[in-house]
Design an enzyme around this catalytic site. Structure first.
Site, PDB file in Angstrom:
ATOM      1  N   HIS A   1       1.007  -1.224   0.231  1.00 28.67           N
ATOM      2  CA  HIS A   1      -0.126   0.265   0.188  1.00 28.67           C
ATOM      3  C   HIS A   1       1.105   1.266  -0.185  1.00 28.67           C
ATOM      4  O   HIS A   1       2.143   1.380   0.151  1.00 28.67           O
ATOM      5  CB  HIS A   1      -1.129   0.107   1.355  1.00 28.67           C
TER       6      HIS A   1
ATOM      7  N   GLU B   1       1.162   3.840   1.807  1.00 26.37           N
ATOM      8  CA  GLU B   1       1.683   3.958   2.972  1.00 26.37           C
ATOM      9  C   GLU B   1       3.377   3.006   3.509  1.00 26.37           C
ATOM     10  O   GLU B   1       4.146   3.590   4.025  1.00 26.37           O
ATOM     11  CB  GLU B   1       1.162   3.734   4.364  1.00 26.37           C
TER      12      GLU B   1
END
Length: 367
Positions: free
Chosen positions: A44, A46
């Protein structure tokens, strides 16, 4: 945050069936890590940013286009990685529309002592994932009706004719819109009239080929059409005819998938079409069709958004309207909301929504 949203847009055609997300880690006024989500690369946004930042993530602020996830799927929860990295503050542009996450990601971060903030001032953020927001809750794709028309609302000079209406700039913008779509839906009338390929010609990377879908009740799709000749397991025809008919078998042999759906008032049931596309993880569908299918889609209530490219021209009498609808439809037809107008070359573009796919997610806060 604007940089995070820019990064998220780079995930167009790469992130689905996940949402498009960008993330930026900032420490002492400097960017120490950033990234966006690419489904095939798994991580992801992040996590991409945290890996780039390394030890510099401790004490940093994370700006992210979407609330960090707190569930385990193909990857572990982003919240746990954020906590472990020592990030002290998280600012998200919107809550996750996934009911399994909405608000819970922030709650987990708060329990760990991390300051969280929902930056609702970024008005463009919800638009980035309007398709994901609908699909994750309903498993039905988000439908955008796009068309080019004259100022007096006509899309062709006459039935059965091809009429170039808008500018090169608008046609280039349409390709950008196609690139962000998972599937393109049209009617057999458009195929018989224009013989289009209906491809994504941007040259930008895609993780899945643009699915080209045709509504064709009587299965009239020509075997010699450009669409069929260019089929590479990316053309699907929805019909009321049997899939074991000679015509269906010929199309199948040519590389076209034929799907039979139950008729509704003698036509292909468009709701059944969307359910099938949703099962295939098509989060958004771009409707590029003629007056008949446009009208059927509007009357069926399946259109979520409209993008109308108006050329500064008047066609006059005898032209083809944007949509053929019954005379009774107007009295109860919904009005487009959240209208936006902008220029594209010499043309005027009008965008608006019939449905609010976010519900309360546009205004809810979690400080």
């Amino acid at each position: 945050m604007e940089r995070a949203l820019q990064l998220a847009r780079r995930g167009a055609a790469l992130a689905h069936p996940n949402p498009v997300v960008g993330a930026v880690l900032v420490k002492d006024g400097r960017v120490v890590g950033e990234g966006f989500h690419d489904y095939d690369k798994r991580d992801h946004a992040e996590i991409v940013a945290l890996k780039k930042a390394g030890k510099r993530a401790r004490g940093a602020t994370l700006y992210v286009a979407l609330e960090p996830c707190c569930t385990t799927g193909r990857t572990g929860p982003c919240t746990k990685a954020i906590i472990a990295a020592g990030v002290t503050r998280v600012v998200a542009a919107m809550l996750d529309p996934n009911p399994a996450v909405a608000g819970r990601g922030f709650a987990e971060l708060k329990r760990a002592g991390i300051k969280v903030q929902l930056e609702t001032g970024e008005g463009s953020a919800p638009r980035l994932n309007e398709d994901f927001a609908k699909w994750i809750r309903t498993r039905i794709p988000f439908v955008t009706l796009k068309t080019a028309l004259t100022l007096d609302g006509q899309i062709a000079a006459r039935t059965g004719s091809t009429t170039w209406i808008t500018s090169d700039a608008s046609r280039a913008e349409v390709q950008r819109i196609r690139h962000a779509a998972d599937a393109l839906l049209t009617g057999i009338g458009t195929i018989l009239t224009d013989n289009p390929r209906l491809t994504d010609r941007t040259g930008e990377p895609r993780r899945r080929r643009l699915l080209r879908a045709v509504v064709d009740s009587r299965l009239r799709l020509p075997l010699k059409s450009k669409l069929v000749k260019s089929a590479k397991r990316d053309v699907i025809v929805f019909t009321t005819q049997r899939t074991d008919s000679p015509r269906a078998r010929a199309l199948t042999k040519a590389g076209v998938e034929v799907v039979q759906v139950k008729p509704r008032r003698g036509r292909v049931d468009l709701h059944a079409v969307l359910r099938e596309l949703g099962k295939r993880q098509m989060l958004n569908v771009l409707l590029e069709a003629g007056a008949e299918l446009n009208g059927a889609a509007l009357e069926a209530g399946i259109v979520d958004k409209m993008i109308l490219f108006y050329a500064p021209k008047v066609m006059g009498t005898g032209g083809v309207p944007m949509a053929r609808v019954s005379s009774r439809w107007f009295s109860h037809s919904p009005a487009l909301r959240d209208l936006k107008l902008h220029r594209c070359g010499p043309d005027l573009v009008v965008e608006g929504y019939f449905h609010d796919v976010y519900g309360n997610h546009r205004t809810r806060r979690n400080d």
